[in-house]
Design a protein around this motif. Structure first.
Motif, short mmCIF file in Angstrom:
data_model
loop_
_atom_site.label_atom_id
_atom_site.label_comp_id
_atom_site.label_asym_id
_atom_site.label_seq_id
_atom_site.Cartn_x
_atom_site.Cartn_y
_atom_site.Cartn_z
N MET A 1 0.80 -1.29 -0.07
CA MET A 1 0.02 -0.01 -0.10
C MET A 1 0.94 1.28 0.06
N ILE A 2 0.32 2.17 -0.42
CA ILE A 2 1.29 3.44 -0.85
C ILE A 2 0.85 4.57 0.07
N GLY A 3 -0.22 4.50 0.82
CA GLY A 3 -0.58 5.66 1.44
C GLY A 3 -1.84 6.64 1.20
N ALA A 4 -2.14 7.67 1.78
CA ALA A 4 -3.21 8.53 1.30
C ALA A 4 -2.68 9.76 1.33
N GLN B 1 -11.89 12.24 1.22
CA GLN B 1 -10.64 12.42 2.23
C GLN B 1 -10.33 11.07 2.98
N VAL C 1 -8.29 6.69 3.50
CA VAL C 1 -7.64 6.33 4.57
C VAL C 1 -8.22 4.80 5.10
N ALA D 1 -6.90 2.32 2.66
CA ALA D 1 -5.40 2.34 2.29
C ALA D 1 -5.41 2.22 0.74
N HIS D 2 -6.15 2.91 0.13
CA HIS D 2 -6.16 2.88 -1.35
C HIS D 2 -6.38 4.45 -2.01
N PRO D 3 -5.65 4.99 -2.77
CA PRO D 3 -5.81 6.29 -3.30
C PRO D 3 -7.24 6.40 -3.74
N LEU D 4 -7.70 7.61 -3.82
CA LEU D 4 -8.88 8.02 -4.49
C LEU D 4 -8.85 7.69 -5.97
N GLN E 1 -7.73 -3.58 -1.42
CA GLN E 1 -7.29 -4.92 -1.31
C GLN E 1 -8.39 -5.38 -0.13
N GLY F 1 -6.51 -8.99 -6.46
CA GLY F 1 -6.27 -8.57 -5.10
C GLY F 1 -4.98 -8.34 -4.60
N GLU G 1 -0.79 -6.87 -4.51
CA GLU G 1 -0.31 -5.55 -3.99
C GLU G 1 1.09 -5.36 -5.02
N PRO H 1 -0.40 8.09 -5.98
CA PRO H 1 0.65 8.12 -5.01
C PRO H 1 2.07 7.86 -5.71
N ILE I 1 -0.86 5.79 7.33
CA ILE I 1 -1.33 6.25 5.91
C ILE I 1 -0.75 7.49 5.61
N PHE I 2 -0.58 8.55 6.13
CA PHE I 2 -0.09 9.63 5.96
C PHE I 2 1.56 9.62 6.10
N LEU J 1 3.69 7.57 4.81
CA LEU J 1 4.11 6.56 3.83
C LEU J 1 4.67 7.56 2.66
N PRO J 2 3.37 8.55 2.22
CA PRO J 2 3.80 9.39 1.18
C PRO J 2 5.05 10.41 1.32
N TRP K 1 10.66 1.92 2.71
CA TRP K 1 9.95 1.32 3.66
C TRP K 1 9.56 -0.19 3.50
#
Lengths: 451, 176
Positions: free
Chosen positions: A1-4, A66, A70, A73-76, A140, B17, B19, B47, B138-139, B141-142, B151
């Motif tokens: 996962m890459i973040g929000a 927004q 979160v 854990a997947h971008p919009l 996921q 499903g 990653e 991202p 979540i915030f 990682l970017p 990471w």
């Protein structure tokens, strides 16, 4: 996962929503709509839709663009679509208001405002559903709170569908028999799908995660949480599906609604149990304003549920429905929304401004962006005013209701001023406000390069 | 000058499903200087734009028929060498033992993020930080990506502790 990442237009959604909340409170304080006008009168319909679409739906969608990334854990799915979505919703609401004014013969009757409103609002909600739906679909994993949101989004389809049918019948665009029958009797289904399905179920899902996050409480995947979800779905299915079937086939509509209410109340009870557990199991002993005030919103939900039970037993739910809807809309949904906005605006502003320089230089904490002591009094005034307004509606004394609405307006003004101060970093000490590399945020949107 | 693009289609992984992030980073690490990457995905991987942007890649995005997305990442002038070294850490190669350990499980959000970023600023390229958290950051990682750090993270078998390892990258100076 890459973040929000930060959603660019979140603040524009919040500001638009707050504008309509203030507008609705002005109307109520000024005696526009119920209880001065009938429940079905154009003035009341305008008031109700300013609250339901302008304030609550826009607030919820802004938060979801927004928050859903979160949550899963997947971008919009699409970052630019929220702006056209907002514009479609706002222009659709304007058309709807003009349509209601047309009904009251207050504007030129030549233009097809209801048809326009159907198209624009349909488009706005469709954009939002597409964007959030694709995001949820591609994720996921979809934890329980996300599944509540999915049920809420499905309810939008039902709510908007009924709304469009009503609008087309009101505008005499269609005389199709089943549509006319629904327009005559299905108003309560429209309200249940909107207030119960879309707004309440979504708020419940979001609150499970937010409360756990802000209070350092465990994420709930308990059987009671699952049961609350399934019972909520069952209650909505009976009210929306069963209710529609009953209207179209001449079956016992009241029986369907009573059945739905019982299942729905059971779901609310399970949710209440979960929330009490969350507050008790929290690791964070001193909780912040947003969680303290959320407790008052949750108490308003519980009070709405108790009121429904009492009125059902007394057989007087229909007579006092307005009081229940008012308490649910302003005590529960609006109260929760305002309380969480207090934290969300501060957090998003903090992340937008200081995220890029965290660790590189001294930065303020999130709590340095707010002064809780100053905001507390406005929140308390807001909740007291809402509860007073509910009592005024129950006893049917409209001057007291107008007074309560005026107090809500003053309180909301105080709260909104705090949001604006947070957004402009006005409460951060001047020395700490703008370290090297930090720019003052814009009031209504985040820069496009924020990721 | 015109090295053909490396093509990576992660749609089967996403549809199953899975990653694909590790595989994408592995592909980026394998690029020769001057080479770009053509990525096919089921959604617009926003991202990634900042992750690879921080490593000096520009991107062109195109929506394909059927709702899939094609993104072409091309190295800008200074990028290729740095990109390869900075992202190699995201693949399966061994990392040195963590130099610092943080237990951030009991901290109020967003304090865990602040502590991790503060710690990374005091560390040298190639060093590794380990941190325990009570949820997926979540915030964070970017922000790590923007600063060029790599990471690895995931929930421990207990299902409630999230462990993240951060390896300080060479892209550190290139950020904000």
């Amino acid at each position: 996962m890459i973040g929000a990442s930060l959603s660019r237009w979140t603040m524009a959604y919040f500001a638009s929503a707050l504008f309509f909340l203030v507008a609705a409170e002005c109307m109520m304080a000024g005696g526009y709509g119920f209880p001065h006008a009938a429940v079905g009168a154009p003035a009341t319909l305008i008031l109700v839709h300013v609250v339901a679409i302008g304030w609550l739906s826009v607030l919820m969608l802004g938060a979801l663009f927004q928050f859903v990334p979160v949550l899963v854990a997947h971008p919009l799915h699409n970052d630019w679509l929220p702006l056209p979505t907002l514009l479609a919703l706002l222009s659709g609401l304007a058309a709807l208001i003009l349509g209601f004014l047309q009904l009251a013969s207050q504007v030129d009757p030549e233009l097809p405002f209801f048809a326009l409103a159907s198209v624009l609002l349909g488009l706005g909600f469709a954009f939002a559903l597409w964007n959030l739906g694709r995001t949820l679909w591609s994720a996921q994993s979809r934890p329980l709170p996300a599944r509540f949101v999915m049920v809420g989004l499905t309810s939008v389809v039902a709510t908007a569908g009924f709304g469009i049918v009503f609008a087309l019948v009101l505008a005499r665009t269609t005389t199709y028999g089943p549509f006319v029958a629904l327009a005559g009797s299905a108003l309560v289904i429209h309200v249940i799908a909107g207030l119960g399905g879309w707004l309440t179920v979504t708020a419940v899902g979001v609150s499970y995660r937010l409360l756990a996050m802000f209070m350092l409480a465990p994420e709930l995947e308990r059987s009671s949480t699952k049961a609350a979800l399934y019972l909520g779905v069952a209650a909505l299915a009976v009210a929306i599906g069963g209710g529609t079937w009953a209207i179209l086939h001449g079956a016992n509509f009241t029986l369907m609604l009573s059945g739905s209410a019982m299942v729905g109340l059971l779901a609310v009870a399970l949710y209440a149990g979960d929330v009490v557990y969350l507050y008790k199991a929290r690791k964070r002993r001193t909780i912040e304003l947003n969680c303290r005030m959320a407790a008052l919103a949750l108490a308003s939900l519980a009070a709405s549920a108790v009121l429904i039970v009492v009125l059902l037993v007394l057989g007087q739910l229909k007579e006092y429905a307005a009081a229940v809807v008012f308490l649910a809309a302003f005590g529960w949904l609006s109260g929760l929304g305002l309380a969480q906005l207090y934290k969300i605006v501060a957090f998003l502003t903090w992340l937008e401004c200081y995220g890029p320089v965290l660790g590189k230089t001294q930065t303020p904490r999130v709590q340095d962006l707010v002064i809780e002591r100053r905001a507390t009094k406005w929140f308390l005034l807001y909740f007291l005013a809402v509860w007073a307004g509910t009592i005024a509606l129950v006893i049917g004394y409209s001057p007291a209701f107008q007074g309560a609405a005026a107090a809500m307006l003053i309180a909301t003004g105080g709260i909104v001023a705090q949001f604006a101060r947070t957004r402009r970093l006005a409460d951060v000490t001047a020395a700490a406000r703008l370290p090297v590399g930090v720019r003052k945020p814009r009031l209504l949107f985040a820069p496009s390069h924020q990721n | 000058m015109t090295v053909p693009l490396l093509e990576l289609d992660v749609r089967p992984i996403l549809r199953a499903g899975g990653e694909p992030f590790g595989q994408i980073m592995q592909a980026v690490a394998s690029l020769v200087p001057g080479q770009g990457l053509r990525l096919l995905a089921t959604f617009k991987p926003v991202p990634l734009f900042s992750v690879l942007g921080a490593k000096g890649f520009s991107h062109e995005v195109r929506e394909l028929v059927g709702g899939d997305w094609e993104v072409v990442f091309r190295p800008t002038d200074v990028a290729a060498g740095v990109a390869a070294s900075a992202t190699a850490a995201s693949d399966g190669s061994d990392w040195p033992d963590p130099l610092h350990h943080l237990d951030n499980r009991e901290l109020d959000p967003p304090e865990p993020m602040v502590r991790i970023l503060t710690a990374t600023e005091e560390m040298k390229t190639g060093e590794v930080l380990s941190a325990l958290l009570c949820r997926e950051p979540i915030f964070l990682l970017p922000e790590l990506a923007k600063r060029g750090h790599a990471w690895r993270g995931g929930f421990e078998p207990d299902g409630t502790t999230y462990k993240i390892l951060v390896r300080i990258g060479t892209g550190k100076q290139a950020t904000v």
